[in-house]
Design an enzyme around this catalytic site. Structure first.
Site, PDB file in Angstrom:
ATOM      1  N   ASP A  47     -53.685 -28.957 -18.634  1.00  0.00           N
ATOM      2  CA  ASP A  47     -54.817 -29.700 -18.090  1.00  0.00           C
ATOM      3  C   ASP A  47     -54.469 -30.238 -16.698  1.00  0.00           C
ATOM      4  O   ASP A  47     -53.289 -30.485 -16.408  1.00  0.00           O
ATOM      5  CB  ASP A  47     -55.171 -30.871 -19.003  1.00  0.00           C
ATOM      6  N   PRO A  48     -55.467 -30.465 -15.849  1.00  0.00           N
ATOM      7  CA  PRO A  48     -55.185 -30.989 -14.508  1.00  0.00           C
ATOM      8  C   PRO A  48     -54.353 -32.275 -14.504  1.00  0.00           C
ATOM      9  O   PRO A  48     -53.493 -32.443 -13.630  1.00  0.00           O
ATOM     10  CB  PRO A  48     -56.590 -31.238 -13.939  1.00  0.00           C
TER      11      PRO A  48
END
Length: 299
Positions: A47-48
């Site tokens: 995930d970012p």
């Protein structure tokens, strides 16, 4: 005549210690640019907001990505009690709250249900495909989805530390695991609700975060021999398979998609990789004294 591919034929793995705030795709693009490589991909999206191991495959190493994707991975993360969010992590909007807080005994009692072979419903904001579209795209449009549960093997889930408002945990799991879903479901089981505050992948298969290159280092060493020196051999992507040595003649046959006689044995029907002088030639199946290739490497 076909168009020449942009970049150079770079082969191997670059292990990046991904920072928060960038996507996995952006990291792959940065590595490909810095090495001026023709082809690149990664094994396992982060995930970012997550940090840690992002294994970037270059060139022929991209053919070994499925083996790293299937390998066990280790995550260190913190769950914050008292709230669920739209993304199951700290980046989302709070959707529900609770004043309840679990004690240490309740937490330890709940964990066994999340170990072994379990069923997990992915987060609404995830890369799961729904009728051909990514769930995260539909979620951004306000679509609520009834996502099906998926199998997940959790080898280990343990408490690292705990305080009144949350707990740090370590999880080792197989392919397709969503730490955010573990945090969400653990909070529901404990009756206090929860979401991921932060997340770090410490290792993935043979790759360690402590050995990773930072984005700052990649930018500083871009287009130089120093960065190429940080490349790891593509053979690391085959770490979980049996190695079978072959002769130069057999290696030539394998590279042309034909079975090649092995210099050593393996179990009949076993998945393996053929090597000549330590270099990967092909991945395939061992049968009747030969490797029958399913993928070949042209390096």
């Amino acid at each position: 005549m076909g168009r020449r591919k942009k970049g150079n034929p770079v082969h191997g793995w670059m292990v990046v210690d991904k920072p928060a705030g960038v996507t996995s795709t952006q990291v792959v693009g940065k590595v490909r640019w810095a090495l001026d490589a023709q082809k690149a991909g990664h094994a396992g999206t982060l995930d970012p907001d997550a940090t840690g191991v992002l294994a970037v495959a270059l060139g022929e190493a991209t053919k070994t990505v499925p083996f790293i994707t299937d390998a066990l991975k280790c995550y260190h993360f913190r769950v914050t009690w008292g709230a669920e969010t739209s993304t199951d992590d700290a980046s989302g909007e709070i959707t529900r709250t609770s004043d309840a807080r679990p004690d240490a005994v309740a937490l330890e009692t709940a964990l066994p249900a999340f170990r072994g072979d379990i069923q997990q419903i992915p987060p609404q904001v995830s890369a799961v495909k729904v009728e051909g579209e990514r769930a995260y795209d539909l979620a951004r449009e306000g679509v609520e989805m009834d996502l099906a549960a998926r199998p997940l093997f959790v080898d280990r889930l343990m408490v690292v530390s705990k305080d009144a408002e949350g707990a740090e945990l370590e999880m080792v799991c197989g392919k397709g695991g969503y730490v955010r879903a573990i945090a969400r479901d653990l909070g529901r089981t404990l009756g206090c609700l929860g979401h991921v505050a932060w997340l770090r992948r410490t290792w993935a298969g043979p790759f360690e975060a402590s050995e990773g290159v930072t984005l700052e280092q990649i930018e500083a060493m871009a287009r130089t021999p120093d960065l190429h020196a940080r490349l790891l051999p593509l053979e690391l992507g085959l770490d979980g398979l049996t190695e079978v040595a072959v002769s130069e003649a057999a290696a030539s046959r394998l590279r042309h998609g034909n079975p090649g006689d092995a210099l050593q044995g393996a179990e009949y029907g076993e998945a393996c990789w053929a090597s000549h002088k330590g270099q990967a030639v092909a991945v395939g199946t061992y049968r009747a004294g030969a490797v029958h290739p399913s993928k070949v490497f042209q390096t």
